[in-house]
Design a protein around this motif. Structure first.
Motif, PDB file in Angstrom:
ATOM      1  N   LYS A  19       0.824  -1.216   0.000  1.00  0.00           N
ATOM      2  CA  LYS A  19       0.000   0.000   0.000  1.00  0.00           C
ATOM      3  C   LYS A  19       0.858   1.267   0.000  1.00  0.00           C
ATOM      4  CE  LYS A  19      -3.670  -2.312   2.526  1.00  0.00           C
ATOM      5  NZ  LYS A  19      -4.454  -2.359   3.739  1.00  0.00           N
ATOM      6  N   GLY A  20       2.166   1.145  -0.148  1.00  0.00           N
ATOM      7  CA  GLY A  20       3.067   2.287  -0.114  1.00  0.00           C
ATOM      8  C   GLY A  20       3.796   2.370   1.206  1.00  0.00           C
ATOM      9  N   LYS A  21       4.441   3.521   1.429  1.00  0.00           N
ATOM     10  CA  LYS A  21       5.211   3.721   2.651  1.00  0.00           C
ATOM     11  C   LYS A  21       4.263   3.910   3.838  1.00  0.00           C
ATOM     12  CE  LYS A  21       8.908   6.584   4.510  1.00  0.00           C
ATOM     13  NZ  LYS A  21       9.778   7.732   4.252  1.00  0.00           N
ATOM     14  N   GLN A  22       4.503   3.136   4.889  1.00  0.00           N
ATOM     15  CA  GLN A  22       3.685   3.223   6.092  1.00  0.00           C
ATOM     16  C   GLN A  22       4.581   3.165   7.317  1.00  0.00           C
ATOM     17  OE1 GLN A  22       0.891  -0.017   5.989  1.00  0.00           O
ATOM     18  NE2 GLN A  22      -0.477   1.044   4.588  1.00  0.00           N
ATOM     19  N   THR A  23       4.121   3.785   8.392  1.00  0.00           N
ATOM     20  CA  THR A  23       4.821   3.687   9.668  1.00  0.00           C
ATOM     21  C   THR A  23       4.131   2.609  10.488  1.00  0.00           C
ATOM     22  OG1 THR A  23       5.436   6.005   9.609  1.00  0.00           O
ATOM     23  CG2 THR A  23       5.537   4.910  11.744  1.00  0.00           C
ATOM     24  N   GLN A 109       8.823   1.097  24.505  1.00  0.00           N
ATOM     25  CA  GLN A 109       7.375   1.074  24.454  1.00  0.00           C
ATOM     26  C   GLN A 109       6.926  -0.369  24.408  1.00  0.00           C
ATOM     27  OE1 GLN A 109       6.406   3.248  20.947  1.00  0.00           O
ATOM     28  NE2 GLN A 109       6.719   5.235  21.907  1.00  0.00           N
ATOM     29  N   SER A 110       5.796  -0.649  25.010  1.00  0.00           N
ATOM     30  CA  SER A 110       5.266  -2.001  24.975  1.00  0.00           C
ATOM     31  C   SER A 110       4.871  -2.373  23.559  1.00  0.00           C
ATOM     32  CB  SER A 110       4.041  -2.125  25.882  1.00  0.00           C
ATOM     33  OG  SER A 110       4.411  -2.032  27.217  1.00  0.00           O
ATOM     34  N   ILE A 111       5.065  -3.615  23.240  1.00  0.00           N
ATOM     35  CA  ILE A 111       4.608  -4.137  21.969  1.00  0.00           C
ATOM     36  C   ILE A 111       3.106  -4.320  22.093  1.00  0.00           C
ATOM     37  CG2 ILE A 111       4.731  -6.119  20.424  1.00  0.00           C
ATOM     38  CD1 ILE A 111       7.652  -6.431  21.466  1.00  0.00           C
ATOM     39  N   ASP A 112       2.363  -3.711  21.192  1.00  0.00           N
ATOM     40  CA  ASP A 112       0.906  -3.753  21.272  1.00  0.00           C
ATOM     41  C   ASP A 112       0.391  -5.152  21.003  1.00  0.00           C
ATOM     42  OD1 ASP A 112       0.758  -1.054  21.796  1.00  0.00           O
ATOM     43  OD2 ASP A 112       0.630  -0.527  19.666  1.00  0.00           O
ATOM     44  N   GLY A 113      -0.592  -5.557  21.813  1.00  0.00           N
ATOM     45  CA  GLY A 113      -1.277  -6.815  21.586  1.00  0.00           C
ATOM     46  C   GLY A 113      -0.442  -8.018  21.938  1.00  0.00           C
ATOM     47  N   ASP A 114      -0.997  -9.159  21.606  1.00  0.00           N
ATOM     48  CA  ASP A 114      -0.325 -10.422  21.865  1.00  0.00           C
ATOM     49  C   ASP A 114       0.761 -10.664  20.838  1.00  0.00           C
ATOM     50  OD1 ASP A 114      -3.374 -12.126  22.819  1.00  0.00           O
ATOM     51  OD2 ASP A 114      -1.941 -10.998  24.031  1.00  0.00           O
ATOM     52  N   ILE A 115       1.686 -11.505  21.189  1.00  0.00           N
ATOM     53  CA  ILE A 115       2.702 -11.943  20.238  1.00  0.00           C
ATOM     54  C   ILE A 115       2.002 -12.800  19.188  1.00  0.00           C
ATOM     55  CG2 ILE A 115       4.705 -13.429  19.954  1.00  0.00           C
ATOM     56  CD1 ILE A 115       5.632 -12.543  22.685  1.00  0.00           C
ATOM     57  N   ILE A 116       2.344 -12.583  17.928  1.00  0.00           N
ATOM     58  CA  ILE A 116       1.712 -13.286  16.824  1.00  0.00           C
ATOM     59  C   ILE A 116       2.560 -14.493  16.454  1.00  0.00           C
ATOM     60  CG2 ILE A 116       0.946 -13.063  14.421  1.00  0.00           C
ATOM     61  CD1 ILE A 116       0.816  -9.986  14.983  1.00  0.00           C
ATOM     62  N   CYS A 117       1.930 -15.632  16.264  1.00  0.00           N
ATOM     63  CA  CYS A 117       2.669 -16.858  15.967  1.00  0.00           C
ATOM     64  C   CYS A 117       2.435 -17.356  14.542  1.00  0.00           C
ATOM     65  CB  CYS A 117       2.296 -17.957  16.955  1.00  0.00           C
ATOM     66  SG  CYS A 117       3.061 -17.732  18.540  1.00  0.00           S
ATOM     67  N   THR A 118       2.233 -16.448  13.604  1.00  0.00           N
ATOM     68  CA  THR A 118       2.094 -16.843  12.209  1.00  0.00           C
ATOM     69  C   THR A 118       3.071 -16.031  11.386  1.00  0.00           C
ATOM     70  OG1 THR A 118       0.423 -15.198  11.669  1.00  0.00           O
ATOM     71  CG2 THR A 118      -0.366 -17.310  12.542  1.00  0.00           C
ATOM     72  N   SER A 119       3.214 -16.393  10.130  1.00  0.00           N
ATOM     73  CA  SER A 119       4.127 -15.649   9.268  1.00  0.00           C
ATOM     74  C   SER A 119       3.409 -15.078   8.055  1.00  0.00           C
ATOM     75  CB  SER A 119       5.280 -16.554   8.834  1.00  0.00           C
ATOM     76  OG  SER A 119       4.757 -17.655   8.134  1.00  0.00           O
ATOM     77  N   ASP A 120       2.085 -14.926   8.117  1.00  0.00           N
ATOM     78  CA  ASP A 120       1.303 -14.473   6.966  1.00  0.00           C
ATOM     79  C   ASP A 120       1.777 -13.141   6.397  1.00  0.00           C
ATOM     80  OD1 ASP A 120      -0.227 -16.731   7.258  1.00  0.00           O
ATOM     81  OD2 ASP A 120      -1.834 -15.715   8.341  1.00  0.00           O
ATOM     82  N   ASN A 121       2.144 -12.188   7.247  1.00  0.00           N
ATOM     83  CA  ASN A 121       2.487 -10.849   6.780  1.00  0.00           C
ATOM     84  C   ASN A 121       3.976 -10.548   6.828  1.00  0.00           C
ATOM     85  OD1 ASN A 121      -0.230 -10.182   6.362  1.00  0.00           O
ATOM     86  ND2 ASN A 121      -0.479  -9.780   8.548  1.00  0.00           N
ATOM     87  N   VAL A 122       4.818 -11.539   7.084  1.00  0.00           N
ATOM     88  CA  VAL A 122       6.243 -11.296   7.273  1.00  0.00           C
ATOM     89  C   VAL A 122       6.871 -10.601   6.071  1.00  0.00           C
ATOM     90  CG1 VAL A 122       8.483 -12.417   7.522  1.00  0.00           C
ATOM     91  CG2 VAL A 122       6.589 -13.099   8.965  1.00  0.00           C
ATOM     92  N   SER A 123       6.492 -10.987   4.847  1.00  0.00           N
ATOM     93  CA  SER A 123       7.156 -10.425   3.666  1.00  0.00           C
ATOM     94  C   SER A 123       6.834  -8.956   3.449  1.00  0.00           C
ATOM     95  CB  SER A 123       6.774 -11.228   2.424  1.00  0.00           C
ATOM     96  OG  SER A 123       5.377 -11.133   2.208  1.00  0.00           O
ATOM     97  N   TYR A 124       5.828  -8.422   4.110  1.00  0.00           N
ATOM     98  CA  TYR A 124       5.449  -7.032   3.904  1.00  0.00           C
ATOM     99  C   TYR A 124       6.170  -6.061   4.831  1.00  0.00           C
ATOM    100  CZ  TYR A 124       1.725  -9.030   1.145  1.00  0.00           C
ATOM    101  OH  TYR A 124       1.028  -9.727   0.215  1.00  0.00           O
ATOM    102  N   PHE A 125       6.816  -6.535   5.859  1.00  0.00           N
ATOM    103  CA  PHE A 125       7.460  -5.659   6.820  1.00  0.00           C
ATOM    104  C   PHE A 125       8.900  -5.358   6.398  1.00  0.00           C
ATOM    105  CE2 PHE A 125       4.189  -7.769   9.389  1.00  0.00           C
ATOM    106  CZ  PHE A 125       3.501  -6.635   9.801  1.00  0.00           C
ATOM    107  N   GLY A 126       9.533  -4.456   7.128  1.00  0.00           N
ATOM    108  CA  GLY A 126      10.920  -4.084   6.856  1.00  0.00           C
ATOM    109  C   GLY A 126      11.895  -5.164   7.278  1.00  0.00           C
ATOM    110  N   LEU A 127      13.149  -4.805   7.330  1.00  0.00           N
ATOM    111  CA  LEU A 127      14.222  -5.741   7.646  1.00  0.00           C
ATOM    112  C   LEU A 127      14.108  -6.237   9.088  1.00  0.00           C
ATOM    113  CD1 LEU A 127      16.790  -7.029   6.531  1.00  0.00           C
ATOM    114  CD2 LEU A 127      18.050  -5.111   7.471  1.00  0.00           C
ATOM    115  N   PRO A 128      13.974  -7.517   9.298  1.00  0.00           N
ATOM    116  CA  PRO A 128      13.794  -8.049  10.653  1.00  0.00           C
ATOM    117  C   PRO A 128      15.119  -8.372  11.324  1.00  0.00           C
ATOM    118  CG  PRO A 128      13.565  -9.825   9.084  1.00  0.00           C
ATOM    119  CD  PRO A 128      13.801  -8.557   8.280  1.00  0.00           C
TER     120      PRO A 128
END
Length: 147
Positions: A19-23, A109-128
């Motif tokens: 969707k473009g550049k996002q924070t 800062q706290s990480i919002d929400g629960d820890i996610i245990c899937t990899s569905d969106n991994v390819s869309y994020f920045g460098l891990p």
């Protein structure tokens, strides 16, 4: 048992998405695949010359001394065969990881929400950052974070 749990951490920041550049805020993914080894000696908090063989989770040491390595499915099956609650142990591991990752976050800062245990969106994020958390299980199957 000693366990190596893999965690993928995406720091907060601007990233390029479909969707473009996002924070985005920090994201933490805990892999449900990891390494399991039998301890070849009882754990002791006293200094030992053979500490690598007490609770060694690194693989591929290459010197032929490594103990047999299994995966989390094997551990789950062992727990089931012995009427031990795998999900409770896993929940405790996730809580430990969440505590560490909350402190690890660069802005504290706290990480919002629960820890996610899937990899569905991994390819869309920045460098891990890929991290390995080492745990040992005591005789009551409580996980203890080593590093």
């Amino acid at each position: 048992f000693s366990l190596r749990v893999y965690v993928i951490y995406f720091p907060e920041g601007a990233v390029l998405t479909p969707k473009g550049k996002q924070t985005l805020g920090s994201e933490v993914y805990v892999s449900t695949e990891g390494l399991v080894k039998f301890a070849s000696a009882l754990y002791s908090d006293e200094a030992s010359n053979d500490i690598d063989n007490q609770y060694m989770t690194n693989s591929g040491r290459g010197d032929g001394r490594s103990s047999k390595q299994e995966d989390f499915l094997y551990l789950r099956n062992q727990f089931n065969e012995n009427n031990v609650d795998y999900e409770e142990m896993w929940m405790n591991i996730r809580m430990s990881i969440q505590l560490v990752m909350n402190r690890y976050s660069s802005k504290q800062q706290s990480i919002d929400g629960d820890i996610i245990c899937t990899s569905d969106n991994v390819s869309y994020f920045g460098l891990p950052k890929i991290l390995g958390f080492d745990f040992i299980l005591d005789d009551k199957t409580n996980p203890w974070l080593l590093e």
